[in-house]
Design a protein around this motif. Sequence first.
Motif, PDB file in Angstrom:
ATOM      1  N   ASP A  64       0.853  -1.186   0.000  1.00  0.00           N
ATOM      2  CA  ASP A  64       0.000   0.000   0.000  1.00  0.00           C
ATOM      3  C   ASP A  64       0.892   1.239   0.000  1.00  0.00           C
ATOM      4  OD1 ASP A  64      -1.857   1.963   0.313  1.00  0.00           O
ATOM      5  OD2 ASP A  64      -2.820   1.111   2.081  1.00  0.00           O
ATOM      6  N   HIS A  65       1.402   1.592  -1.183  1.00  0.00           N
ATOM      7  CA  HIS A  65       2.358   2.693  -1.283  1.00  0.00           C
ATOM      8  C   HIS A  65       1.709   4.052  -1.047  1.00  0.00           C
ATOM      9  CE1 HIS A  65       5.579   0.067  -2.535  1.00  0.00           C
ATOM     10  NE2 HIS A  65       4.775  -0.488  -3.422  1.00  0.00           N
ATOM     11  N   ALA A  66       0.447   4.199  -1.407  1.00  0.00           N
ATOM     12  CA  ALA A  66      -0.222   5.487  -1.206  1.00  0.00           C
ATOM     13  C   ALA A  66      -0.307   5.814   0.285  1.00  0.00           C
ATOM     14  CB  ALA A  66      -1.606   5.458  -1.832  1.00  0.00           C
ATOM     15  N   SER A  67      -0.783   4.866   1.074  1.00  0.00           N
ATOM     16  CA  SER A  67      -0.893   5.099   2.518  1.00  0.00           C
ATOM     17  C   SER A  67       0.478   5.253   3.160  1.00  0.00           C
ATOM     18  CB  SER A  67      -1.652   3.953   3.180  1.00  0.00           C
ATOM     19  OG  SER A  67      -2.980   3.889   2.712  1.00  0.00           O
ATOM     20  N   THR A 126       3.228   6.449   1.787  1.00  0.00           N
ATOM     21  CA  THR A 126       3.776   7.761   1.457  1.00  0.00           C
ATOM     22  C   THR A 126       3.158   8.838   2.334  1.00  0.00           C
ATOM     23  OG1 THR A 126       4.122   7.073  -0.836  1.00  0.00           O
ATOM     24  CG2 THR A 126       4.104   9.441  -0.401  1.00  0.00           C
ATOM     25  N   VAL A 127       1.848   8.775   2.518  1.00  0.00           N
ATOM     26  CA  VAL A 127       1.159   9.747   3.375  1.00  0.00           C
ATOM     27  C   VAL A 127       1.673   9.639   4.810  1.00  0.00           C
ATOM     28  CG1 VAL A 127      -1.068  10.335   4.406  1.00  0.00           C
ATOM     29  CG2 VAL A 127      -0.901   9.914   1.941  1.00  0.00           C
ATOM     30  N   GLU A 128       1.854   8.418   5.311  1.00  0.00           N
ATOM     31  CA  GLU A 128       2.359   8.243   6.672  1.00  0.00           C
ATOM     32  C   GLU A 128       3.739   8.859   6.834  1.00  0.00           C
ATOM     33  OE1 GLU A 128       3.047   4.741  10.039  1.00  0.00           O
ATOM     34  OE2 GLU A 128       2.814   4.190   7.924  1.00  0.00           O
ATOM     35  N   LEU A 129       4.593   8.680   5.843  1.00  0.00           N
ATOM     36  CA  LEU A 129       5.945   9.215   5.919  1.00  0.00           C
ATOM     37  C   LEU A 129       5.927  10.744   5.845  1.00  0.00           C
ATOM     38  CD1 LEU A 129       8.783   8.214   6.271  1.00  0.00           C
ATOM     39  CD2 LEU A 129       8.961   7.873   3.808  1.00  0.00           C
ATOM     40  N   LEU A 130       5.104  11.310   4.965  1.00  0.00           N
ATOM     41  CA  LEU A 130       5.005  12.764   4.851  1.00  0.00           C
ATOM     42  C   LEU A 130       4.395  13.370   6.118  1.00  0.00           C
ATOM     43  CD1 LEU A 130       3.795  12.975   1.146  1.00  0.00           C
ATOM     44  CD2 LEU A 130       6.049  13.642   2.015  1.00  0.00           C
ATOM     45  N   ASP A 131       3.387  12.703   6.675  1.00  0.00           N
ATOM     46  CA  ASP A 131       2.805  13.179   7.933  1.00  0.00           C
ATOM     47  C   ASP A 131       3.841  13.156   9.053  1.00  0.00           C
ATOM     48  OD1 ASP A 131       0.323  13.651   6.816  1.00  0.00           O
ATOM     49  OD2 ASP A 131      -0.575  11.781   7.555  1.00  0.00           O
ATOM     50  N   HIS A 132       4.660  12.134   9.075  1.00  0.00           N
ATOM     51  CA  HIS A 132       5.718  12.032  10.090  1.00  0.00           C
ATOM     52  C   HIS A 132       6.692  13.202   9.961  1.00  0.00           C
ATOM     53  CE1 HIS A 132       8.843  10.234  12.635  1.00  0.00           C
ATOM     54  NE2 HIS A 132       9.691  10.507  11.660  1.00  0.00           N
ATOM     55  N   TRP A 152       4.481   1.087  -8.696  1.00  0.00           N
ATOM     56  CA  TRP A 152       4.690   1.590  -7.341  1.00  0.00           C
ATOM     57  C   TRP A 152       5.335   2.972  -7.363  1.00  0.00           C
ATOM     58  CZ3 TRP A 152       9.119   3.042  -4.781  1.00  0.00           C
ATOM     59  CH2 TRP A 152      10.340   2.692  -5.372  1.00  0.00           C
ATOM     60  N   GLY A 153       6.252   3.220  -8.301  1.00  0.00           N
ATOM     61  CA  GLY A 153       6.879   4.531  -8.404  1.00  0.00           C
ATOM     62  C   GLY A 153       5.863   5.615  -8.729  1.00  0.00           C
ATOM     63  N   ALA A 154       4.954   5.307  -9.650  1.00  0.00           N
ATOM     64  CA  ALA A 154       3.900   6.251 -10.001  1.00  0.00           C
ATOM     65  C   ALA A 154       2.965   6.482  -8.822  1.00  0.00           C
ATOM     66  CB  ALA A 154       3.124   5.730 -11.208  1.00  0.00           C
ATOM     67  N   GLU A 155       2.704   5.426  -8.028  1.00  0.00           N
ATOM     68  CA  GLU A 155       1.809   5.550  -6.883  1.00  0.00           C
ATOM     69  C   GLU A 155       2.403   6.474  -5.826  1.00  0.00           C
ATOM     70  OE1 GLU A 155      -0.733   2.556  -3.930  1.00  0.00           O
ATOM     71  OE2 GLU A 155       0.557   1.750  -5.503  1.00  0.00           O
ATOM     72  N   VAL A 156       3.703   6.358  -5.577  1.00  0.00           N
ATOM     73  CA  VAL A 156       4.365   7.235  -4.608  1.00  0.00           C
ATOM     74  C   VAL A 156       4.305   8.687  -5.073  1.00  0.00           C
ATOM     75  CG1 VAL A 156       6.581   7.824  -3.549  1.00  0.00           C
ATOM     76  CG2 VAL A 156       5.874   5.435  -3.685  1.00  0.00           C
ATOM     77  N   ALA A 157       4.601   8.921  -6.346  1.00  0.00           N
ATOM     78  CA  ALA A 157       4.577  10.287  -6.881  1.00  0.00           C
ATOM     79  C   ALA A 157       3.181  10.889  -6.792  1.00  0.00           C
ATOM     80  CB  ALA A 157       5.064  10.282  -8.325  1.00  0.00           C
ATOM     81  N   ASP A 158       2.162  10.110  -7.150  1.00  0.00           N
ATOM     82  CA  ASP A 158       0.782  10.606  -7.095  1.00  0.00           C
ATOM     83  C   ASP A 158       0.380  10.934  -5.658  1.00  0.00           C
ATOM     84  OD1 ASP A 158       0.564  10.311  -9.819  1.00  0.00           O
ATOM     85  OD2 ASP A 158      -0.533   8.406  -9.726  1.00  0.00           O
ATOM     86  N   ALA A 159       0.790  10.091  -4.711  1.00  0.00           N
ATOM     87  CA  ALA A 159       0.441  10.330  -3.318  1.00  0.00           C
ATOM     88  C   ALA A 159       1.103  11.596  -2.789  1.00  0.00           C
ATOM     89  CB  ALA A 159       0.841   9.127  -2.465  1.00  0.00           C
ATOM     90  N   ARG A 196       1.963  14.246  -4.601  1.00  0.00           N
ATOM     91  CA  ARG A 196       1.255  15.387  -5.192  1.00  0.00           C
ATOM     92  C   ARG A 196      -0.058  15.650  -4.466  1.00  0.00           C
ATOM     93  NH1 ARG A 196       2.526  12.546  -9.938  1.00  0.00           N
ATOM     94  NH2 ARG A 196       4.330  13.398 -11.047  1.00  0.00           N
ATOM     95  N   ALA A 197      -0.804  14.575  -4.208  1.00  0.00           N
ATOM     96  CA  ALA A 197      -2.095  14.732  -3.548  1.00  0.00           C
ATOM     97  C   ALA A 197      -1.933  15.281  -2.135  1.00  0.00           C
ATOM     98  CB  ALA A 197      -2.825  13.389  -3.526  1.00  0.00           C
ATOM     99  N   TRP A 198      -0.936  14.801  -1.413  1.00  0.00           N
ATOM    100  CA  TRP A 198      -0.684  15.271  -0.050  1.00  0.00           C
ATOM    101  C   TRP A 198      -0.397  16.771  -0.049  1.00  0.00           C
ATOM    102  CZ3 TRP A 198       3.180  17.538   2.867  1.00  0.00           C
ATOM    103  CH2 TRP A 198       3.116  17.371   4.264  1.00  0.00           C
ATOM    104  N   CYS A 199       0.434  17.213  -0.987  1.00  0.00           N
ATOM    105  CA  CYS A 199       0.757  18.646  -1.084  1.00  0.00           C
ATOM    106  C   CYS A 199      -0.477  19.452  -1.480  1.00  0.00           C
ATOM    107  CB  CYS A 199       1.876  18.863  -2.093  1.00  0.00           C
ATOM    108  SG  CYS A 199       3.484  18.227  -1.561  1.00  0.00           S
ATOM    109  N   ALA A 200      -1.247  18.957  -2.446  1.00  0.00           N
ATOM    110  CA  ALA A 200      -2.420  19.685  -2.920  1.00  0.00           C
ATOM    111  C   ALA A 200      -3.443  19.885  -1.804  1.00  0.00           C
ATOM    112  CB  ALA A 200      -3.057  18.944  -4.094  1.00  0.00           C
ATOM    113  N   GLN A 201      -3.615  18.895  -0.956  1.00  0.00           N
ATOM    114  CA  GLN A 201      -4.570  19.003   0.150  1.00  0.00           C
ATOM    115  C   GLN A 201      -4.185  20.098   1.137  1.00  0.00           C
ATOM    116  OE1 GLN A 201      -4.719  15.080   1.838  1.00  0.00           O
ATOM    117  NE2 GLN A 201      -5.979  14.240   0.182  1.00  0.00           N
ATOM    118  N   ARG A 202      -2.913  20.477   1.125  1.00  0.00           N
ATOM    119  CA  ARG A 202      -2.431  21.506   2.042  1.00  0.00           C
ATOM    120  C   ARG A 202      -2.146  22.820   1.330  1.00  0.00           C
ATOM    121  NH1 ARG A 202      -1.825  16.678   3.398  1.00  0.00           N
ATOM    122  NH2 ARG A 202      -1.738  15.968   5.569  1.00  0.00           N
ATOM    123  N   GLY A 203      -2.567  22.920   0.073  1.00  0.00           N
ATOM    124  CA  GLY A 203      -2.362  24.141  -0.687  1.00  0.00           C
ATOM    125  C   GLY A 203      -0.918  24.388  -1.065  1.00  0.00           C
TER     126      GLY A 203
END
Length: 338
Positions: free
Chosen positions: A159-162, A164-170, A190-197, A199-206
């Motif tokens: 589950d690379h999306a989750s 990546t989010v956990e690592l960025l939140d940390h 998996w590489g594309a999944e990490v990149a997409d996650a 981008r999405a994490w950053c976008a949610q925070r403006g």
Amino acid sequence: MTTARPTLRDVAAATGVSVAAASMALRGLPGVSAATRERVLEAARELRYEPNASARSLRTASYRTMGLLLPSTGGTSPYYAEFAFGVVDAAHARGWSVILLPRPAADAPAAAHVDGFVIIDAAAGDAAVDALLDDGRPVVSGERVARAAPSLVASVTADHASATVELLDHLSRAGAARIAALLPPADTAWGAEVADAHRAWCAQRGLTALMTTIGFEPDAREVEAATRRLLEDAAVDAILTVPSGTAGPVAAAAARDGRRVGVDLLLAAYVDEPALSLLTPQVTALDLHEREHGARCAAELIDALSGAEPGAAPDVAPGTLRPTLVARASTREGRPRP
């Protein structure tokens, strides 16, 4: 002086039955009584009889052997070594063997004496992967494959999306406000999944995602140049580096730029590996459980070949691996945000 290896004929002679009856008893087939089967099994144990695997494969059209194909860039990666050990351990536990496949030319035939294949991190357009998918024998993939194929019986994914989010939140909780990422090429799922996650994490925070792509196994100069490009943005206070083996060069490049890892620059690696605990400071990373990953792939292939129901079809989530965050000093010494 050597002793001849016991044969099936020896077992039959020791129990006073025909060779055919001895064979049926040893293979658990009907046609012999329970008492005869027990006598044959006891004689086989006493004689230390072992079936001839080559002869058995000719009778059954099964070699009890799987081929393992690693990525073309994975020869020096600790991750793929651990994955391969997982495949071998799980296969051996069930009486199977594993052949590490060379990467043949596009027109070369696939390995002849295997029943199926395990692949890992298949890149789009990889001719060796395409050849195995088109071969017709069952294939189990570690991580998803870009193309569909009838031979693909299962994919074991993380589950690379989750993760990546956990690592960025940390990193964010440790005080990072501007997190940059060094990413591998997006030709693996998996590489594309990490990149997409990311981008999405950053976008949610403006935020605008600050990312740069490097090779799957880059050299130190490529990593240093990419790190310096990211650090041209003075606001960058954390780096997530994804390709295996890149945390050390990132830390070295940051030090030459006057940054202190774990203090004014937090650093996290996506793939945990032994070298990360040897760096100063030790580097936070995700344990992707690569040995378990390999073991699950081997088990899925054996189950598919034995007619058992696969545990996870290519796009079914229940078989997904859950990476584990391993926090170390490279993110612990940062000043927490209020």
